[in-house]
Design an enzyme around this catalytic site. Structure first.
Site, mmCIF file in Angstrom:
data_model
loop_
_atom_site.group_PDB
_atom_site.id
_atom_site.type_symbol
_atom_site.label_atom_id
_atom_site.label_comp_id
_atom_site.label_asym_id
_atom_site.label_seq_id
_atom_site.Cartn_x
_atom_site.Cartn_y
_atom_site.Cartn_z
ATOM 1 N N GLY A 3 0.778 -1.230 0.000
ATOM 2 C CA GLY A 3 0.000 0.000 0.000
ATOM 3 C C GLY A 3 0.807 1.276 0.000
ATOM 4 N N HIS A 4 2.107 1.189 0.244
ATOM 5 C CA HIS A 4 2.933 2.400 0.288
ATOM 6 C C HIS A 4 3.644 2.559 -1.039
ATOM 7 C CE1 HIS A 4 5.976 5.250 2.015
ATOM 8 N NE2 HIS A 4 4.878 5.660 2.629
ATOM 9 N N PHE A 5 2.967 3.211 -1.946
ATOM 10 C CA PHE A 5 3.439 3.457 -3.313
ATOM 11 C C PHE A 5 3.710 2.138 -4.048
ATOM 12 C CE2 PHE A 5 5.706 7.248 -1.141
ATOM 13 C CZ PHE A 5 4.513 7.894 -0.958
#
Length: 179
Positions: free
Chosen positions: A60-62
């Site tokens: 979910g983080h980039f």
């Protein structure tokens, strides 16, 4: 006349993953260090984190350009320092838990991406009673990627409550005169 200086308890040079898991209560996905090298008592050490694409935060983080969250880099530095402090406490560590207290001066210089080997250089600034303060520098190769100062408290573990944080007295509300 030579001084008698006792060797610190638990003095060692390296902690592999099994030793790290003895020292810290964290487990996957929150255990963020794979080993610790260059341990100098409770003064300094270098934690090693092998950054891999299969870690949950990268989903979910980039996801199209995965970058390790800065807060996890600081957490990894704090875990390194916490493990070093607990290691130095010897057998007493079995009745203690480390609680993160502060983060100061955090700076993030370059992104950390899957495939990087993150070196977490921590050095003790001071210890007063149960509170320890460390500085940390996170490196990938020769590049500084993050830095911060942080502190933690060593508290007694209540066996009946597992590793619950110590209770902190709440400030009493002062009457304002409004009814």
């Amino acid at each position: 006349m030579a001084e008698d200086t006792p060797t610190p308890k638990g003095d060692m040079q390296v902690a592999d993953i099994m030793r790290v898991m003895q020292l810290l209560p964290h487990r996957y996905p929150m255990l963020l260090i794979d080993r610790i090298i260059d341990i100098d008592g409770d003064k300094s050490a270098v934690g090693i984190k092998n950054v891999t694409i299969n870690e949950p935060h990268f989903q979910g983080h980039f996801p199209d350009m995965p970058v390790m969250p800065g807060v996890l880099i600081v957490e990894a530095m704090a875990q390194t320092a916490g493990a070093v402090v607990m290691n130095n406490m010897g057998a007493v560590a079995d009745t203690k838990t480390v609680y993160f207290m502060t983060i100061d001066g955090a700076r993030f210089r370059k992104p950390v991406v899957p495939g990087d080997v993150l070196e977490l250089h921590v050095s003790m600034i001071r210890s007063r009673g149960p509170v320890w303060k460390y500085s940390g520098k996170a490196m990938v190769g020769d590049s500084l990627v993050a830095e911060a100062e942080f502190s933690a408290m060593i508290a007694d573990r209540d066996a009946s409550q597992g590793t619950q944080p110590p209770k902190i007295a709440k400030a009493q509300a002062k009457p304002t005169g409004d009814a």
